[in-house]
Design an enzyme around this catalytic site. Structure first.
Site, PDB file in Angstrom:
ATOM      1  N   SER A   1       0.956  -9.739  -0.493  1.00 29.36           N
ATOM      2  CA  SER A   1       0.639  -8.314  -0.379  1.00 29.36           C
ATOM      3  C   SER A   1       1.121  -7.632   0.895  1.00 29.36           C
ATOM      4  O   SER A   1       1.431  -6.449   0.892  1.00 29.36           O
ATOM      5  CB  SER A   1      -0.863  -8.109  -0.508  1.00 29.36           C
TER       6      SER A   1
ATOM      7  N   GLY B   1     -16.410 -13.166   0.579  1.00 34.28           N
ATOM      8  CA  GLY B   1     -16.667 -11.827   0.022  1.00 34.28           C
ATOM      9  C   GLY B   1     -16.294 -11.782  -1.437  1.00 34.28           C
ATOM     10  O   GLY B   1     -15.381 -11.051  -1.832  1.00 34.28           O
TER      11      GLY B   1
ATOM     12  N   GLU C   1      -9.907 -13.469  -4.143  1.00 35.22           N
ATOM     13  CA  GLU C   1     -10.544 -12.814  -3.000  1.00 35.22           C
ATOM     14  C   GLU C   1     -11.103 -13.859  -2.033  1.00 35.22           C
ATOM     15  O   GLU C   1     -11.198 -15.040  -2.355  1.00 35.22           O
ATOM     16  CB  GLU C   1     -11.631 -11.840  -3.471  1.00 35.22           C
TER      17      GLU C   1
ATOM     18  N   ASP D   1     -17.453 -10.426  -4.090  1.00 39.36           N
ATOM     19  CA  ASP D   1     -18.081  -9.388  -4.919  1.00 39.36           C
ATOM     20  C   ASP D   1     -17.315  -9.164  -6.220  1.00 39.36           C
ATOM     21  O   ASP D   1     -17.911  -8.893  -7.261  1.00 39.36           O
ATOM     22  CB  ASP D   1     -18.164  -8.064  -4.146  1.00 39.36           C
TER      23      ASP D   1
ATOM     24  N   SER E   1      -9.150   0.055   6.141  1.00 45.66           N
ATOM     25  CA  SER E   1      -9.197  -1.023   7.125  1.00 45.66           C
ATOM     26  C   SER E   1      -7.812  -1.303   7.698  1.00 45.66           C
ATOM     27  O   SER E   1      -7.649  -2.196   8.496  1.00 45.66           O
ATOM     28  CB  SER E   1      -9.754  -2.295   6.493  1.00 45.66           C
TER      29      SER E   1
ATOM     30  N   LYS F   1       0.804  -1.225   0.000  1.00 47.54           N
ATOM     31  CA  LYS F   1       0.000   0.000   0.000  1.00 47.54           C
ATOM     32  C   LYS F   1       0.841   1.281   0.000  1.00 47.54           C
ATOM     33  O   LYS F   1       0.378   2.335  -0.431  1.00 47.54           O
ATOM     34  CB  LYS F   1      -0.926   0.009   1.218  1.00 47.54           C
TER      35      LYS F   1
END
Lengths: 324, 324
Positions: B309, B213, B209, B215, B83, B58
């Site tokens: 990650s 979840g 994912e 989506d 988060s 990030k």
């Protein structure tokens, strides 16, 4: 007297070892940590041998030694005694080079190390490290089976192989002011000292051993090899009872001093490595960083290399240490 | 309709981002594991962003975005919702660039992430992620304080920054047959897909994912963004409720498919990383490797990149996972 009769390895042997290891050993990363730098007011360079093949620097020395075997030696195979990482290193190197391997291992060695050694196809023979002499036992078996004994540290080819870790470190980051190296029997320390003398002549090289087993410190300061009972410490890779003739020969000439760290300091370092640097380091591998934090060296503003020797620790034990 | 009105970032933006990140982000190592290769019958290349600054990829996107601020924007500062890892990334980047930062963070975010964010000097404002809309809350505060909102994923500069991770991977190891990337809101996946298209055109790029979840999978397969309630999974970095306009625009064009992994598979991967590769990986960071093991892709004999990650997991929770 003995010392004048043995041929100590040189930095040229480290260079030869690094050529033999090409394509076999990983060139492990050097990691930095802003948090560690700020905490100690120094620039720290962590040479991460926990990311080495089989999880420790020991692969370097073992593979280098076995690579030099004659055809006859390869056929009969290799035998060794080890508290763990050297065992796996010999087993993996022997498999890679296609020769039989026998490992004489303490009955209470970490389960992960024992399983990994057998997984590499070696024959494992157990002994009680509090009552039996592993070196005598191994020599006897070597004679019986005609196998070549490659001890875990006191061997010029092993020392030269381990020195390639420091060679890579200096080649990657340049000269350093300090180098802190875990000390058990002295294979890694002596090899790294050879590399330091050649590549960073002004660098102060320190060995760091568990406080409970400071035979190296006693030996260094008294000028002759001191024997101690097997020390009780979580640093299972540094539970050696004495340095070797070869390792001590280099250490007393090329090393600045020997420091110690407590088990509590090792656990603290292990947690720091996991929490801030996201890596698993076995207790022995924490010795260098623990000394950087607590041994009182004047490292402020200096460039400090830390050899992180390995990461082989049972998950269950690791979980206990991290939750402590 | 919306998609035709927005300008998606391109690989040129990834190149520019990598120039801005020079000297600020770590060039993280690519690690190999013989054990993993043998287990999967493939060649795996792990790009280890758990060793990135503040412990996750990030930092790349946040620093890239903040580097492009005007003087007026820098003065007023940056605000975001996150988060966890994006929060720390913005906080650290803001401190580095000398600007104020406000982070809107869920009340139950991991303690380590909250503490680290505050440690970097950011102001933390808590909200309840099961009852409050973080995006609305943050937009309102941004307007009140005149701060620039840099969302955690749906922003071209963030996406371009994250893509530098894959750019480095391809530059180091060459072309790949597969690339497996963790998927939350799609910042990392979309950026990496841009790099893959440019540097390894034949590479199949998969997002992965949490099964709880999916989506992203629903969105990808239906062709339009699907919203879900906050999923309950240990992968706290992938608890997003929907992809973004920008990320979905790239993902539907450049990604091959979206896969899922269960929490049990993530724990299994976490243990493998700790035991065999000696590294700490947070649950979200395990998504790619879990899919390589369990998603049924025909990777035998192939070259497979796995984006790891991040490694930000509380030591207490890590100990629980490892002991499980």
């Amino acid at each position: 007297m003995l010392c004048s009769m043995i041929n100590l390895p040189t930095y040229d042997d480290v260079i030869s070892a690094s050529q033999r290891l090409q394509g076999h050993a990983h060139r492990t990363p050097v990691l930095r940590s802003t948090t560690a730098d700020q905490m100690l007011g120094a620039q720290l360079f962590f040479k991460c041998e926990n990311f080495q093949r089989m999880g420790a620097f020991k692969f370097r020395g073992a593979f280098n030694a076995l690579s030099k075997f004659s055809d006859a030696q390869r056929k009969a195979g290799v035998i060794t005694f080890s508290s763990g990482n050297h065992a796996q290193a010999i087993a993996l190197s022997a498999r890679t080079l296609g020769m039989p391997a026998v490992i004489v291992m303490p009955h209470d060695a970490p389960a992960a190390k024992k399983a990994a050694t057998q997984g590499y196809g070696a024959e494992v023979i157990s002994y009680d490290r509090f009552t039996q002499d592993r070196e005598a036992l191994t020599s006897q078996m070597a004679a019986e089976r005609g196998m070549t004994l490659i001890p875990p540290y006191d061997h010029p080819d092993v020392m030269a192989g381990q020195g390639t870790a420091a060679k890579e470190l200096f080649e990657e980051v340049g000269e350093l002011d300090y180098l802190l190296v875990c000390l058990g029997g002295g294979g890694l320390l002596s090899g790294c000292a050879l590399a330091a003398r050649a590549l960073s002549p002004g660098c102060k090289v320190y060995g760091v051993e568990p406080e409970a087993g400071n035979d190296g410190q006693q030996s260094f300061r008294s000028g002759s090899i001191v024997n101690i009972p097997t020390p009780k410490t979580i640093a299972d890779g540094a539970q050696t009872q004495h340095l070797g003739q070869y390792t001590f020969g280099v250490i007393k000439r090329d090393v600045t001093d020997i420091l110690t760290a407590t088990d509590a300091q090792l656990i603290e370092a292990m947690k720091f490595f996991a929490e801030r640097m996201k890596m698993v380091v076995e207790p022995t591998g924490c010795l260098g960083f623990a000394a950087a934090r607590h041994a009182g060296l004047p490292i402020q503003g200096k460039r400090v290399g830390v050899l992180v020797s390995g990461g082989n620790v049972d998950l269950g034990r690791l979980a206990e240490f991290l939750a402590a």
